[in-house]
Design a protein around this motif. Sequence first.
Motif, PDB file in Angstrom:
ATOM      1  N   LEU A  89       0.830  -1.211   0.000  1.00 13.80           N
ATOM      2  CA  LEU A  89       0.000   0.000   0.000  1.00 13.80           C
ATOM      3  C   LEU A  89       0.861   1.257   0.000  1.00 13.80           C
ATOM      4  O   LEU A  89       1.855   1.335   0.725  1.00 13.80           O
ATOM      5  N   ASN A 297      -7.585   3.741  -0.981  1.00 14.87           N
ATOM      6  CA  ASN A 297      -6.304   3.038  -0.939  1.00 14.87           C
ATOM      7  C   ASN A 297      -6.259   2.063  -2.106  1.00 14.87           C
ATOM      8  O   ASN A 297      -7.301   1.632  -2.585  1.00 14.87           O
ATOM      9  N   ASP A 299      -4.376  -1.387  -3.667  1.00  7.53           N
ATOM     10  CA  ASP A 299      -3.440  -2.516  -3.531  1.00  7.53           C
ATOM     11  C   ASP A 299      -2.598  -2.577  -4.790  1.00  7.53           C
ATOM     12  O   ASP A 299      -3.132  -2.635  -5.902  1.00  7.53           O
ATOM     13  N   HIS A 375      -5.063   3.314   5.772  1.00  7.31           N
ATOM     14  CA  HIS A 375      -4.467   2.328   4.863  1.00  7.31           C
ATOM     15  C   HIS A 375      -3.295   2.876   4.073  1.00  7.31           C
ATOM     16  O   HIS A 375      -3.108   2.546   2.891  1.00  7.31           O
TER      17      HIS A 375
HETATM   18  C1  GAL Z   1      -6.626  -3.367   3.055  1.00  7.18           C
HETATM   19  C2  GAL Z   1      -6.392  -3.858   1.649  1.00  7.18           C
HETATM   20  C3  GAL Z   1      -7.588  -4.603   1.177  1.00  7.18           C
HETATM   21  C4  GAL Z   1      -8.126  -5.597   2.200  1.00  7.18           C
HETATM   22  C5  GAL Z   1      -8.094  -5.039   3.624  1.00  7.18           C
HETATM   23  C6  GAL Z   1      -8.413  -6.060   4.704  1.00  7.18           C
HETATM   24  O1  GAL Z   1      -5.493  -2.696   3.511  1.00  7.18           O
HETATM   25  O2  GAL Z   1      -6.165  -2.788   0.806  1.00  7.18           O
HETATM   26  O3  GAL Z   1      -7.292  -5.242  -0.041  1.00  7.18           O
HETATM   27  O4  GAL Z   1      -7.438  -6.742   2.096  1.00  7.18           O
HETATM   28  O5  GAL Z   1      -6.882  -4.444   3.918  1.00  7.18           O
HETATM   29  O6  GAL Z   1      -7.510  -7.099   4.748  1.00  7.18           O
END
Ligand code: GAL
Length: 417
Positions: A89, A297, A299, A375
């Motif tokens: 992230l 956020n 990924d 995040h």
């Molecule tokens: C976030 C991620 C998501 C999801 C979430 C919970 O940081 O961007 O893809 O996985 O965590 O695990």
Amino acid sequence: MRAMMKTTVKAVAVLAMTTSLAKASDVEVLHWWTSGGEAAAVGVLKDNLAAGGTGWVDMPVAGGGGEAAMTALRARVTAGDAPTAVQMLGFDILDWAGEGALADLTATATAEGWDKVVPAALQQFSTSDGKWVAAPVNVHSTNWVWINKAALDATGLAAPTTWEELVAVLDKMKENGITPLGHGGQPWQEATVFDGIVLSLGGDFYKSAFVDLDPAALGGEQMAEAFNRLITLRSYVDDNFSGRDWNLASAMVINGEAGMQMMGDWAKGEFLKAGKVPGTDFVCIRFPGTQGSVTFNSDQFAMFNQTDAGKQEAQVNMAKAIMDPAFQSAFNVVKGSVPARTDVSNEAFDDCGKKGMADLAEANTNGALYGSMAHGHAAPASVKNATYDVITAAFNGEYADGAAAAAALAEAVAAAQ
Ligand code: GAL
């Protein structure tokens, strides 16, 4: 110390096991997608890679938000054997790029024209020093609320659009004998809720406090109000909330034990996995007072430097597969997120996904798209972690009031920079 050594030893053991099984055309992927909905999305990615001849060696590290995964990653790199590809992230990507640990994907990015289709807000984290260092697989946002439709109908009230309406719905759900707020007591989850609360007090305020880290905004009256609201929300969770994983809180809403969950749109992946339909079984709304603005956020997959030519080729194959428009649609339909490319049709998406795509485009156009603090897209990890500490302490009643929490936040953020 002992715990850290254990993690390292474990990571090295996993490494020994995976390298002996891996072929040069495989990618070893470190990620934290271990819930039901997340695992289903991983399946889509794995299948897409397999179709192109790239094998998958799994290195899952459970823990929402990825803190545990980032600790495991550090251990692997310290042990001298980085995984091929890592889910990452925002600022974490830039940190690793700054350390010179990431492979340069610029040739692939240029050949495929990524710069024309990936929004600037994401490119800010996919590129470092003018080079592409990560391939974005999605855009999530944190200012969402997921409501059990039957529980909402039972209140006789409409889906809330203001803080006052939200409190009225929560009170009614309490009267109706269910847990109003499905929540897991983990710092990153409280921080996720807080993203929405801070944004609901104004986009400019969110930006001043969480992006610009302005001490006056961090410690001022609006932040005091934000903390008072967070403290109010604490009164709507059940007795067993402490330490609960986010997907178990989603499950409470799915089965009607709880009324709603304030969580990023990865929660939708859990509802879909359980066969639930938006509009019929559950309702998705922006955190009351935040419609029009988005805290996002994304990924991304960063590729760690490898010397083996086969592994390097597998990394390029993975990056290309991630950026394929058809894949971006298929993956994000399952994951709950929206595509990281602007040229993907919304046709395959359900109503919440279509709303997510429209909200993102609107916020982007209007200058109301902000990186999520919870995040890792508003500030580097040191600052993010400092906010986690204060937010969680506030949620758990450790400050006399919101003003005391705001003062503590300004101090903690200053110390972390
Ligand atoms: C976030 C991620 C998501 C999801 C979430 C919970 O940081 O961007 O893809 O996985 O965590 O695990």
